[in-house]
Design a protein around this motif. Structure first.
Motif, PDB file in Angstrom:
ATOM      1  N   PRO A   1      -0.053   2.776   7.958  1.00  0.00           N
ATOM      2  CA  PRO A   1      -1.051   1.685   8.581  1.00  0.00           C
ATOM      3  C   PRO A   1       0.134   0.201   8.072  1.00  0.00           C
ATOM      4  O   PRO A   1       0.610   0.392   7.112  1.00  0.00           O
ATOM      5  CB  PRO A   1      -2.271   1.633   8.117  1.00  0.00           C
TER       6      PRO A   1
ATOM      7  N   THR B   1      -8.564   0.816  10.086  1.00  0.00           N
ATOM      8  CA  THR B   1      -8.876   1.886   8.957  1.00  0.00           C
ATOM      9  C   THR B   1      -9.785   2.865   9.681  1.00  0.00           C
ATOM     10  O   THR B   1      -9.291   3.948   9.267  1.00  0.00           O
ATOM     11  CB  THR B   1      -9.935   1.133   8.218  1.00  0.00           C
ATOM     12  N   GLU B   2     -10.428   2.708  10.665  1.00  0.00           N
ATOM     13  CA  GLU B   2     -11.078   3.973  11.175  1.00  0.00           C
ATOM     14  C   GLU B   2      -9.995   4.895  11.781  1.00  0.00           C
ATOM     15  O   GLU B   2     -10.224   6.125  11.620  1.00  0.00           O
ATOM     16  CB  GLU B   2     -12.121   3.379  12.193  1.00  0.00           C
TER      17      GLU B   2
ATOM     18  N   VAL C   1      -6.906   5.180  10.992  1.00  0.00           N
ATOM     19  CA  VAL C   1      -6.036   5.736  10.065  1.00  0.00           C
ATOM     20  C   VAL C   1      -6.815   7.055   9.365  1.00  0.00           C
ATOM     21  O   VAL C   1      -6.280   7.957   9.118  1.00  0.00           O
ATOM     22  CB  VAL C   1      -5.961   4.695   8.692  1.00  0.00           C
ATOM     23  N   LEU C   2      -8.107   6.813   9.076  1.00  0.00           N
ATOM     24  CA  LEU C   2      -8.948   7.740   8.732  1.00  0.00           C
ATOM     25  C   LEU C   2      -8.974   8.971   9.571  1.00  0.00           C
ATOM     26  O   LEU C   2      -8.541  10.210   9.304  1.00  0.00           O
ATOM     27  CB  LEU C   2     -10.438   7.401   8.328  1.00  0.00           C
TER      28      LEU C   2
ATOM     29  N   SER D   1      -6.711  -5.641  11.059  1.00  0.00           N
ATOM     30  CA  SER D   1      -6.085  -4.924   9.982  1.00  0.00           C
ATOM     31  C   SER D   1      -7.492  -4.265   9.486  1.00  0.00           C
ATOM     32  O   SER D   1      -7.169  -2.925   8.882  1.00  0.00           O
ATOM     33  CB  SER D   1      -5.614  -5.739   8.926  1.00  0.00           C
ATOM     34  N   ASP D   2      -8.688  -4.804   9.770  1.00  0.00           N
ATOM     35  CA  ASP D   2      -9.627  -3.959   9.327  1.00  0.00           C
ATOM     36  C   ASP D   2     -10.070  -2.855  10.037  1.00  0.00           C
ATOM     37  O   ASP D   2     -10.586  -1.773   9.894  1.00  0.00           O
ATOM     38  CB  ASP D   2     -10.803  -5.096   8.993  1.00  0.00           C
TER      39      ASP D   2
ATOM     40  N   HIS E   1       0.643  -1.189   0.045  1.00  0.00           N
ATOM     41  CA  HIS E   1      -0.069  -0.096  -0.181  1.00  0.00           C
ATOM     42  C   HIS E   1       0.948   1.493   0.033  1.00  0.00           C
ATOM     43  O   HIS E   1       0.394   2.360  -0.528  1.00  0.00           O
ATOM     44  CB  HIS E   1      -0.998   0.057   1.192  1.00  0.00           C
TER      45      HIS E   1
END
Length: 720
Positions: A587, A662-663, A665-666, A658-659, A558
């Motif tokens: 991340p 994401t919150e 990271v945003l 890992s899922d 990524h």
């Protein structure tokens, strides 16, 4: 604080107090200067050397202590000494005083400021180290920036003293000249507005643009120097706008972006489209992890009210499924797809022969030479093979070769040694242990997953051990030995050697950039562990870029895709506007079971960098969905600025970590704090509620206790 610093602070404070208590500011006013001009002129005429010396010392003292009055003294220099001598005196006195103010600020404040805000100032420090002269020069040319404040702020950075002095001498010269010259006409000046008129200030602002122009001019000369050895070889016309070497994540995305903006782009790949991620890394390893996890769930089916059973399976079929997954995803990265997007794809080896020319040896044996305005190197990385004596004799596989080599086996290796305790080594060690191998994992460091916090490493080790992996940390591999058909690795721990027999040896001690075969040496492009680039991904040649694993600093698919945008845009449009790569929110995840995912700082890094932080932790064992799924383990750990909800970093350990990451990271990318996450509706029952509950833990810890106490009294009163 030591006695010297305290003495300096008390002395400066005393001088400032005296300045205001005794109303010394009257002696630095325009009215006082005009009234005393005759007296000062007479004193200068009587003893010019003494008058200049006293004036010089007063000017240095005023600027060193950052007292108001430097502007009036500059006018006085013009009125007393004339334009030439006045400019010389003020130029040196102001630069010396400014340097003393900077050094005082550095001695008293820098260590504590850098310790507390070191991470935030790191970018500024690096910028000043690289372009400090231009940066300071630009600010010095604009009088709208208070010089005394600039002196103090520069003291907090790592700018060199000699650089600060000579740049200040040069940068303040224009303003000094203007004000000293105005002082020669003192009788016509009624207020400072007569000097600092809007027109004049705008002129100074325009003058402040000079460093930008100068930097561009210097850049042109630097480029000429870089390209000098290739004089006469630059084509007048180019075959391509862009040539991309390597069809991994970075190369594919770079080519795609170039094609979208209708650039003529050629992508060169010597082996398989999709690079390491599709063929050897992300895709096959995750397919293996899934099969291994299902096998473990079958063994522990009693947790779900079912009969536990030992899975029976064909290892060949497991490996065949992995190759089928690769085959299914391959069209996304295929020659056909990218050709359809408008990218010319050539199969062969590319070598850069000069900054604009690429020689391509096609896999058919033919040779093709293309010129291009820009080139992007995205050659990826390869596994590191440690220089162990006897390694070749016993044979080994890497994370690249195991997929083909193990596909030939009827069963998983009975005894597998995994060298390396990083993410790749941990993922593969656990997976093969779950598929029946007796796995011994050897790591030289004191713990596995050294980049993570201690508790994360401990949790990972416990998870691998539960699955049957013999984790040997603090063990150094010394050599490999062969005894007939038997194979051994000799390892040492605290001076004691141990022989471990194995059937297969997997080297997973890291990956290194592919740096040879592309002509980098002949071009003089600097390399260390990676191709050296600047903030714009440029090499020493502004038209040759590097992106992905070959450029670092992160070896993630990524990140390679992220860099690709900057490489493509800067390569195609850099003459008009360039963009620095943003690594502020990166991340990453390790896909062991339970998963480990992180963004930003962890506690280990925060302590190393001296960054103050608070920790909020929520245990996933309390989460309803995790309990229902039988995955009630792990945690969400959030680091925040003390007393604030601003997120510095997050570590999540658990199912689908890992899922869940994401919150956060945003939130970090867009400056959202924990209060925003707490105020967001999360579907019930889901694992994502763990993020909200972590935010709730922070909120409870920062509840206004006094307000709540008063509210309690209020409600008691309301009850009567």
């Amino acid at each position: 604080m030591n006695k010297k610093k305290l003495l300096i602070i008390l002395t400066l404070a005393a001088l400032l107090v005296a300045y205001f208590v005794f109303d010394l500011g009257n002696y630095f006013s325009l009215d006082y200067l005009k009234q005393s001009q005759t007296t000062f002129t007479a004193a200068f005429a009587e003893n010019p050397v003494q008058a200049v010396a006293i004036f010089f010392l007063v000017y240095v003292l005023v600027t060193a202590i950052s007292l108001p009055g430097a502007t009036i003294l500059t006018l006085a220099a013009g009125a007393l000494f004339g334009a030439l001598l006045g400019t010389v005196v003020v130029s040196f006195a102001s630069s010396l005083g400014a340097t003393l103010a900077m050094l005082a600020s550095r001695y008293v404040l820098r260590d504590s400021v850098q310790k507390r805000f070191g991470a935030r100032l790191s970018g500024l420090n690096q910028g000043l180290e690289k372009d400090g002269a231009f940066y300071l020069f630009s600010l010095r040319l604009i009088p709208l920036v208070p010089f005394f404040m600039l002196n103090l702020l520069m003291g907090l950075t790592n700018i060199k003293t000699r650089t600060f002095y000579w740049v200040s001498q040069l940068g303040m010269f224009a303003a000094t000249l203007v004000y000293v010259n105005a002082g020669t006409q003192l009788a016509a000046i009624n207020s400072l507005n007569d000097i600092a008129s809007p027109g004049l200030l705008l002129s100074f602002v325009a003058l402040g643009l000079f460093p930008l122009v100068a930097k561009k001019v210097v850049s042109v000369f630097q480029n000429k120097k870089v390209y000098a050895q290739w004089a006469g070889q630059k084509p007048k016309k180019f075959d391509r706008n862009l040539i991309v070497i390597g069809a991994g994540a970075a190369g594919l995305v770079t080519s795609y972006i170039a094609a979208v903006v209708n650039a003529k782009v050629t992508l060169v790949e010597a082996h398989k489209m999709g690079g390491d991620c599709l063929n050897y890394g992300c895709v096959p390893s995750k397919a293996l992890i899934k099969s291994a996890k299902l096998a473990t769930q079958m063994r522990h089916a009693e947790h779900y009210g079912l009969d536990a059973t030992e899975p029976t399976f064909s290892f060949k079929r497991v490996m065949a499924r992995i190759h089928e997954v690769i085959k299914t995803i391959a069209p996304h990265d295929s020659v056909e797809r990218y050709t359809g997007l408008g990218v010319e794809v050539l199969s062969g080896y590319a070598r850069i022969t000069n900054p604009w020319t690429v020689e391509i040896t096609l896999n058919t044996g033919e040779t093709q030479t293309l010129t291009s305005r820009s080139i992007v190197i995205s050659a990826g990385a390869k596994p590191v093979v440690p220089p162990l004596p006897g390694l070749d004799a016993v044979g080994y596989v890497t994370s690249d070769t195991l997929w083909d080599e193990f596909a030939k086996l009827d069963a998983a290796p009975a005894r597998l040694v995994v060298l390396g305790g990083g993410p790749i080594g941990c993922e593969l060690a656990q997976s093969f242990a779950r598929l029946g191998s007796k796995v011994t994992q050897v790591e030289m460091a004191p713990r596995i997953m050294m980049r993570e916090d201690q508790e994360v490493s401990d949790l990972a080790r416990n998870a691998l051990t539960r699955d049957g992996v013999d984790v040997l940390t603090g063990h150094k591999a010394l050599r490999c030995e062969r005894d007939g058909e038997r194979k051994f690795i000799v390892i040492a721990h605290e001076g004691l050697e141990q022989r471990v027999e194995f059937d297969a040896l997997l080297c997973a001690v890291g990956r290194v950039a592919r740096l040879s075969g592309y002509g980098l040496e002949a071009l003089g492009i600097a390399t260390e562990r990676t191709v050296i680039t600047n903030d714009y991904l440029e090499t020493i040649y502004p038209n040759i870029f590097a992106a992905g694993d070959v450029a670092g600093p992160y070896q993630f698919t990524h990140v390679a895709a992220h860099q690709a945008w900057f490489a493509a845009v800067n390569a195609l449009f850099g003459d008009f506007k360039r963009f620095k790569v943003d690594y502020s929110v990166i991340p990453w995840a390790t896909f062991i079971d339970p998963e480990v995912a992180r963004v930003g700082l962890n506690e280990q890094e925060a302590r190393e960098k001296g960054i103050a932080y608070e920790v909020t932790q929520y245990a996933i064992e309390d989460l309803d969905r995790a309990i229902a799924d039988g995955t009630a383990y792990g945690f969400v750990k959030v680091l925040t600025v003390p007393g604030k909800d601003r997120i510095l970093g997050v570590t999540i350990v658990g199912e689908h970590a890992s899922d869940l990451l994401t919150e956060f990271v945003l939130a970090m990318k867009h400056g959202l704090g924990l209060n925003k996450i707490l105020g967001t509706i999360h579907t019930y029952p889901t694992l994502s509620e763990a993020n909200k509950y972590a935010a709730g833990e922070w909120k409870r810890a920062h509840a206004p206790k006094r307000v709540l106490a008063w509210l309690g009294k209020f409600h008691t009163w309301r009850r009567g």
